[in-house]
Design a protein around this motif. Sequence first.
Motif, PDB file in Angstrom:
ATOM      1  N   ILE A   2     -18.458 -11.674 -48.460  1.00  0.00           N
ATOM      2  CA  ILE A   2     -18.874 -11.692 -47.055  1.00  0.00           C
ATOM      3  C   ILE A   2     -19.563 -10.378 -46.705  1.00  0.00           C
ATOM      4  CG2 ILE A   2     -17.192 -13.392 -46.268  1.00  0.00           C
ATOM      5  CD1 ILE A   2     -15.436 -11.067 -45.284  1.00  0.00           C
ATOM      6  N   ALA A   3     -20.577 -10.495 -45.843  1.00  0.00           N
ATOM      7  CA  ALA A   3     -21.324  -9.302 -45.431  1.00  0.00           C
ATOM      8  C   ALA A   3     -21.921  -9.548 -44.054  1.00  0.00           C
ATOM      9  CB  ALA A   3     -22.427  -8.999 -46.449  1.00  0.00           C
ATOM     10  N   ALA A   4     -22.222  -8.449 -43.369  1.00  0.00           N
ATOM     11  CA  ALA A   4     -22.798  -8.544 -42.029  1.00  0.00           C
ATOM     12  C   ALA A   4     -23.674  -7.339 -41.756  1.00  0.00           C
ATOM     13  CB  ALA A   4     -21.691  -8.652 -40.979  1.00  0.00           C
ATOM     14  N   TYR A  11     -20.708  -4.163 -44.826  1.00  0.00           N
ATOM     15  CA  TYR A  11     -21.317  -4.114 -43.499  1.00  0.00           C
ATOM     16  C   TYR A  11     -22.412  -3.061 -43.530  1.00  0.00           C
ATOM     17  CZ  TYR A  11     -21.989  -3.645 -38.507  1.00  0.00           C
ATOM     18  OH  TYR A  11     -22.553  -3.614 -37.255  1.00  0.00           O
ATOM     19  N   ALA A  12     -23.577  -3.404 -42.991  1.00  0.00           N
ATOM     20  CA  ALA A  12     -24.681  -2.449 -42.933  1.00  0.00           C
ATOM     21  C   ALA A  12     -25.161  -2.298 -41.498  1.00  0.00           C
ATOM     22  CB  ALA A  12     -25.832  -2.924 -43.827  1.00  0.00           C
ATOM     23  N   ALA A  13     -24.906  -1.134 -40.941  1.00  0.00           N
ATOM     24  CA  ALA A  13     -25.442  -0.797 -39.627  1.00  0.00           C
ATOM     25  C   ALA A  13     -26.841  -0.212 -39.823  1.00  0.00           C
ATOM     26  CB  ALA A  13     -24.531   0.213 -38.935  1.00  0.00           C
ATOM     27  N   SER A  14     -27.563  -0.083 -38.752  1.00  0.00           N
ATOM     28  CA  SER A  14     -28.932   0.434 -38.857  1.00  0.00           C
ATOM     29  C   SER A  14     -28.975   1.772 -39.574  1.00  0.00           C
ATOM     30  CB  SER A  14     -29.533   0.580 -37.458  1.00  0.00           C
ATOM     31  OG  SER A  14     -29.575  -0.673 -36.832  1.00  0.00           O
ATOM     32  N   GLU A  15     -28.017   2.646 -39.291  1.00  0.00           N
ATOM     33  CA  GLU A  15     -28.022   3.985 -39.887  1.00  0.00           C
ATOM     34  C   GLU A  15     -27.631   3.990 -41.368  1.00  0.00           C
ATOM     35  OE1 GLU A  15     -26.063   3.164 -37.239  1.00  0.00           O
ATOM     36  OE2 GLU A  15     -24.000   3.768 -37.628  1.00  0.00           O
ATOM     37  N   ASP A  16     -27.106   2.871 -41.882  1.00  0.00           N
ATOM     38  CA  ASP A  16     -26.696   2.812 -43.288  1.00  0.00           C
ATOM     39  C   ASP A  16     -27.864   2.652 -44.257  1.00  0.00           C
ATOM     40  OD1 ASP A  16     -23.941   3.053 -42.837  1.00  0.00           O
ATOM     41  OD2 ASP A  16     -23.757   0.908 -42.444  1.00  0.00           O
ATOM     42  N   TRP A  17     -28.976   2.079 -43.779  1.00  0.00           N
ATOM     43  CA  TRP A  17     -30.106   1.834 -44.685  1.00  0.00           C
ATOM     44  C   TRP A  17     -30.705   3.160 -45.120  1.00  0.00           C
ATOM     45  CZ3 TRP A  17     -30.208  -2.835 -46.497  1.00  0.00           C
ATOM     46  CH2 TRP A  17     -29.673  -3.880 -45.733  1.00  0.00           C
ATOM     47  N   HIS A  71     -19.287  -2.280 -34.969  1.00  0.00           N
ATOM     48  CA  HIS A  71     -19.026  -3.713 -35.142  1.00  0.00           C
ATOM     49  C   HIS A  71     -18.580  -4.069 -36.553  1.00  0.00           C
ATOM     50  CE1 HIS A  71     -20.387  -4.713 -31.189  1.00  0.00           C
ATOM     51  NE2 HIS A  71     -21.573  -4.164 -31.391  1.00  0.00           N
ATOM     52  N   SER A  72     -18.323  -3.081 -37.381  1.00  0.00           N
ATOM     53  CA  SER A  72     -18.018  -3.365 -38.786  1.00  0.00           C
ATOM     54  C   SER A  72     -16.747  -4.184 -38.975  1.00  0.00           C
ATOM     55  CB  SER A  72     -17.937  -2.067 -39.584  1.00  0.00           C
ATOM     56  OG  SER A  72     -16.884  -1.273 -39.098  1.00  0.00           O
ATOM     57  N   LEU A  73     -15.836  -4.126 -38.021  1.00  0.00           N
ATOM     58  CA  LEU A  73     -14.591  -4.892 -38.175  1.00  0.00           C
ATOM     59  C   LEU A  73     -14.796  -6.395 -38.039  1.00  0.00           C
ATOM     60  CD1 LEU A  73     -11.912  -2.614 -36.499  1.00  0.00           C
ATOM     61  CD2 LEU A  73     -12.199  -3.158 -38.918  1.00  0.00           C
ATOM     62  N   VAL A  74     -16.023  -6.815 -37.708  1.00  0.00           N
ATOM     63  CA  VAL A  74     -16.305  -8.252 -37.663  1.00  0.00           C
ATOM     64  C   VAL A  74     -15.987  -8.909 -39.005  1.00  0.00           C
ATOM     65  CG1 VAL A  74     -18.737  -8.067 -38.356  1.00  0.00           C
ATOM     66  CG2 VAL A  74     -17.995  -9.979 -36.943  1.00  0.00           C
ATOM     67  N   GLU A  99     -13.494  -8.274 -40.924  1.00  0.00           N
ATOM     68  CA  GLU A  99     -12.050  -8.510 -41.064  1.00  0.00           C
ATOM     69  C   GLU A  99     -11.470  -9.384 -39.969  1.00  0.00           C
ATOM     70  OE1 GLU A  99     -10.847  -7.670 -43.890  1.00  0.00           O
ATOM     71  OE2 GLU A  99     -12.665  -6.591 -44.427  1.00  0.00           O
ATOM     72  N   HIS A 100     -12.029  -9.334 -38.764  1.00  0.00           N
ATOM     73  CA  HIS A 100     -11.418 -10.130 -37.686  1.00  0.00           C
ATOM     74  C   HIS A 100     -12.104 -11.483 -37.472  1.00  0.00           C
ATOM     75  CE1 HIS A 100     -14.331  -9.879 -34.392  1.00  0.00           C
ATOM     76  NE2 HIS A 100     -14.490  -8.609 -34.672  1.00  0.00           N
ATOM     77  N   ALA A 101     -13.283 -11.682 -38.061  1.00  0.00           N
ATOM     78  CA  ALA A 101     -13.978 -12.958 -37.858  1.00  0.00           C
ATOM     79  C   ALA A 101     -14.317 -13.641 -39.182  1.00  0.00           C
ATOM     80  CB  ALA A 101     -15.250 -12.740 -37.039  1.00  0.00           C
ATOM     81  N   MET A 102     -15.030 -12.942 -40.059  1.00  0.00           N
ATOM     82  CA  MET A 102     -15.512 -13.610 -41.273  1.00  0.00           C
ATOM     83  C   MET A 102     -14.398 -13.902 -42.277  1.00  0.00           C
ATOM     84  SD  MET A 102     -19.269 -11.975 -41.850  1.00  0.00           S
ATOM     85  CE  MET A 102     -19.731 -13.210 -43.063  1.00  0.00           C
ATOM     86  N   ARG A 103     -13.554 -12.923 -42.566  1.00  0.00           N
ATOM     87  CA  ARG A 103     -12.505 -13.168 -43.569  1.00  0.00           C
ATOM     88  C   ARG A 103     -11.558 -14.288 -43.113  1.00  0.00           C
ATOM     89  NH1 ARG A 103     -11.482 -10.140 -47.989  1.00  0.00           N
ATOM     90  NH2 ARG A 103     -12.596  -8.338 -47.168  1.00  0.00           N
ATOM     91  N   PRO A 104     -11.130 -14.326 -41.841  1.00  0.00           N
ATOM     92  CA  PRO A 104     -10.289 -15.462 -41.417  1.00  0.00           C
ATOM     93  C   PRO A 104     -11.023 -16.804 -41.485  1.00  0.00           C
ATOM     94  CG  PRO A 104     -10.042 -13.636 -39.887  1.00  0.00           C
ATOM     95  CD  PRO A 104     -11.173 -13.273 -40.816  1.00  0.00           C
TER      96      PRO A 104
END
Length: 193
Positions: A110-112, A144-150, A119-122, A124-129
Motif C-alpha cells: 500500500i502507498a499514498a 507515503y510520499a509528500a510533496s517534499e519527499d520527492w 497525512h501519512s497516517l492514512v 495505517e488508519h484507512a488503507m491497511r484496515p
Amino acid sequence: MKLVVVSAGLSVPSSTRLLADRLAAATGRHADVEIEVVELRDLAVEIAHNYATGFPGPELSAAADAVKSADGLIAVTPVFSASYSGLFKSFFDVLTVLDKDAIAGTPVLIAATGGTARHSLVLEHAMRPLFAYLRAVVVPTAVYAASEDWGADGLEGRIERAAAELARIMRPATVEEDELIPFERQLAALRPE
C-alpha cells in the motif's frame, strides 16, 4: 509472476502514478514480474455506471480480472480529506461486489501521496484496515510520499524496502493448490491394488 499496479491518481502527470511506477520497478528488481497497470482515472465512468446498473463495463471487467489474477498488488492513492480517494474506494467496492474473495490472500503493497507529511497516517488508519478487511496480505512497510519527499533522502529507501518485502511473499498461484480433490479419489488412492 503477475504484478498488478492500481493507481488512483487523477492528474497528468500524476505523483501517485509516479510513486506507483517506482514501486513496480523496485519490485521488478527483486523478483521476475510481469507488470500490468490499472489506471483508475480511465475507469471512473465505468465505475459510476456499475453502481447505477450493477454490471461492469468491458474495461472495468478486464481491470477486475487483472487484479483477481494477480500474484501481487501495488495499490496507490492520493490522499483526499485525510483518506483514500473516493475513486480508489469505489473500485475496490466494485471489485468485492463482483467477487467478495477477489484479493483474499493476495500480497499487497500500500502507498499514498499527499501534499503534506501530516497525512501519512492514512496508510495505517484507512488503507491497511481496508485491505485487512478484504483479507489481503499487506506488507509491513507502506510508502507515503509528500510533496517534499520527492528528491529528498529517505523515499527511495522506503520504496526499496517495501518492494523487497512484496517480492519475498509473492508467489505464483498454482493449479495444484486451488484444486479440490474429490473424496472418492482420495479414498481410491489409499486402497491397496
